[in-house]
Scaffold this active site. Structure first.
Site, mmCIF file in Angstrom:
data_model
loop_
_atom_site.group_PDB
_atom_site.id
_atom_site.type_symbol
_atom_site.label_atom_id
_atom_site.label_comp_id
_atom_site.label_asym_id
_atom_site.label_seq_id
_atom_site.Cartn_x
_atom_site.Cartn_y
_atom_site.Cartn_z
ATOM 1 N N GLY A 1 1.298 -5.264 18.083
ATOM 2 C CA GLY A 1 -0.481 -4.980 17.713
ATOM 3 C C GLY A 1 -0.752 -6.100 17.354
ATOM 4 O O GLY A 1 -2.305 -6.517 16.393
ATOM 5 N N ARG B 1 -9.611 -10.216 14.396
ATOM 6 C CA ARG B 1 -9.372 -10.085 12.409
ATOM 7 C C ARG B 1 -8.672 -9.191 12.189
ATOM 8 O O ARG B 1 -8.275 -8.340 10.951
ATOM 9 C CB ARG B 1 -11.213 -9.292 12.393
ATOM 10 C CG ARG B 1 -11.535 -11.052 12.555
ATOM 11 C CD ARG B 1 -13.641 -10.545 11.340
ATOM 12 N NE ARG B 1 -13.002 -9.778 10.184
ATOM 13 C CZ ARG B 1 -13.459 -8.797 9.528
ATOM 14 N NH1 ARG B 1 -13.633 -7.557 9.962
ATOM 15 N NH2 ARG B 1 -13.190 -8.582 8.155
ATOM 16 N N VAL C 1 3.090 0.123 23.251
ATOM 17 C CA VAL C 1 4.470 0.483 21.821
ATOM 18 C C VAL C 1 4.887 1.866 21.933
ATOM 19 O O VAL C 1 5.680 2.680 21.570
ATOM 20 C CB VAL C 1 4.573 0.488 20.342
ATOM 21 C CG1 VAL C 1 3.836 -0.889 20.285
ATOM 22 C CG2 VAL C 1 3.096 1.485 19.927
ATOM 23 N N SER D 1 1.097 3.414 5.110
ATOM 24 C CA SER D 1 -0.409 3.074 4.397
ATOM 25 C C SER D 1 0.409 3.619 3.363
ATOM 26 O O SER D 1 0.551 4.331 2.941
ATOM 27 C CB SER D 1 -1.160 4.006 5.201
ATOM 28 O OG SER D 1 -2.494 4.190 4.577
ATOM 29 N N TYR E 1 -2.234 10.910 10.347
ATOM 30 C CA TYR E 1 -2.852 9.594 10.297
ATOM 31 C C TYR E 1 -1.409 9.743 8.929
ATOM 32 O O TYR E 1 -0.434 8.631 8.914
ATOM 33 C CB TYR E 1 -3.437 9.207 9.986
ATOM 34 C CG TYR E 1 -3.444 7.256 9.534
ATOM 35 C CD1 TYR E 1 -3.144 6.483 10.272
ATOM 36 C CD2 TYR E 1 -3.587 7.483 8.174
ATOM 37 C CE1 TYR E 1 -2.812 5.319 9.994
ATOM 38 C CE2 TYR E 1 -3.176 6.405 8.133
ATOM 39 C CZ TYR E 1 -3.183 4.971 8.826
ATOM 40 O OH TYR E 1 -3.414 3.758 8.665
ATOM 41 N N ALA F 1 0.790 11.631 7.534
ATOM 42 C CA ALA F 1 1.835 12.678 7.942
ATOM 43 C C ALA F 1 2.855 11.357 8.642
ATOM 44 O O ALA F 1 4.183 10.807 8.357
ATOM 45 C CB ALA F 1 1.241 13.358 8.764
ATOM 46 N N ALA F 2 2.047 11.244 9.918
ATOM 47 C CA ALA F 2 2.991 10.188 10.426
ATOM 48 C C ALA F 2 3.157 8.273 9.676
ATOM 49 O O ALA F 2 4.133 8.225 9.624
ATOM 50 C CB ALA F 2 2.318 9.308 11.706
ATOM 51 N N LYS F 3 2.646 7.825 9.133
ATOM 52 C CA LYS F 3 2.754 7.384 8.123
ATOM 53 C C LYS F 3 3.682 7.680 6.471
ATOM 54 O O LYS F 3 4.805 6.441 6.677
ATOM 55 C CB LYS F 3 1.828 6.611 7.686
ATOM 56 C CG LYS F 3 0.707 5.842 8.180
ATOM 57 C CD LYS F 3 1.062 4.648 8.866
ATOM 58 C CE LYS F 3 0.082 3.718 9.922
ATOM 59 N NZ LYS F 3 0.590 2.562 10.599
ATOM 60 N N ILE G 1 -8.039 -2.321 3.364
ATOM 61 C CA ILE G 1 -8.317 -4.041 3.552
ATOM 62 C C ILE G 1 -9.615 -3.667 5.006
ATOM 63 O O ILE G 1 -10.066 -3.446 5.673
ATOM 64 C CB ILE G 1 -7.034 -4.435 5.263
ATOM 65 C CG1 ILE G 1 -5.969 -4.069 3.855
ATOM 66 C CG2 ILE G 1 -6.609 -5.349 5.230
ATOM 67 C CD1 ILE G 1 -5.834 -4.667 2.523
#
Length: 252
Positions: free
Chosen positions: A12, A17, A65, A143, A158, A160-162, A191
């Site tokens: 990725g 940026r 991925v 994260s 999100y 849960a995945a992180k 960020i």
């Protein structure tokens, strides 16, 4: 922290940026040959060309991925061309600001496919070579949302995945530490990238800044510098760890 002749894959990393490009830059500055791997090949080629024009060493490759076949093809290709893979940075990820009652099966599966299964596929694919050479550095992008449950933009899927990325890294780190391989994760807060910039108004941005003890949003470099250390030989006795990069907005 010389990385001369180390071969590094950064997933990725084809966004102009994004954190991935910043990570690739820091590795290349230290002498690594960087594989700019992205689902958007044109973006990867642009970044790789920019690196090569600046005197760094980089190649562009397409990578999805979420596809075991795509991951296997990339790893085989890099093994053929360079003979090894020393560093993997699992940076590829996506988020959605959906609330729990809005999340569909399709969106849940997509978030997990990119953010969790992608880390699994890529890690599993590079490990045989790293075990054989008895050296490897793998760094995952998790994260702050995966630690505190929710964040500014990511939904519960999100988070849960992180969170899953953190548990996965610790378990695998235990399995492969004896081979000189480390697995660590970073957990960035807010960020300043194109993704976050497109999801908030200037007013919302200023409000969020004031809620951060450092009184600023993080930069891609803030994240990349930490990853570069974890990906170096100097970090050989650090594994299964997670580094918070959030300006003090979450401490544990």
């Amino acid at each position: 922290m010389s990385m001369k002749d180390r071969i590094a894959i950064v997933t990725g990393s084809g966004s102009a940026r994004g954190i991935g490009k910043a990570v690739a830059t820091e590795l290349a500055k230290r002498g690594a040959i960087v594989v700019i791997a992205d689902i958007h090949l044109q973006g990867a080629e642009t970044v790789a060309a920019e690196f090569n024009d600046s005197g760094y060493k980089a190649v562009a490759r397409h990578l999805d991925v979420t596809s075991r076949e795509s991951v296997a093809a990339l790893v085989a290709d890099i093994d053929r061309e360079f003979g090894k893979i020393d560093i993997l940075v699992n940076n590829a990820g996506i988020t959605r600001p959906s609330r729990i009652l809005e999340i569909t099966d399709e969106e849940w599966d997509l978030i997990f496919a990119v953010n969790m299964k992608g880390v699994f596929y890529c890690t599993q694919a590079v490990l045989p070579g790293m075990i054989a050479q008895r050296y490897g550095r793998i760094v995952n992008l998790s994260s702050v949302s995966g630690k505190r449950g929710g964040g500014v933009f990511g939904g519960s899927h999100y988070s849960a995945a992180k969170a899953g990325v953190l548990g996965f890294a610790k378990a695998v780190a235990r399995e492969v530490a004896e081979y000189g391989i480390t697995l660590n994760s970073v957990t960035p807060g807010l960020i300043d990238t194109d993704i976050t910039g497109g999801l908030m108004t200037p007013e919302r941005r200023e409000l969020l800044k004031q809620e951060i003890p450092a009184k600023r949003l993080g930069t891609a470099f803030d994240v990349a510098a930490a990853i570069a250390f974890l990906a170096s030989e100097d970090a050989g006795y650090i594994t299964g760890e997670e580094i918070d990069i959030n300006g003090g907005s979450h401490m544990d």
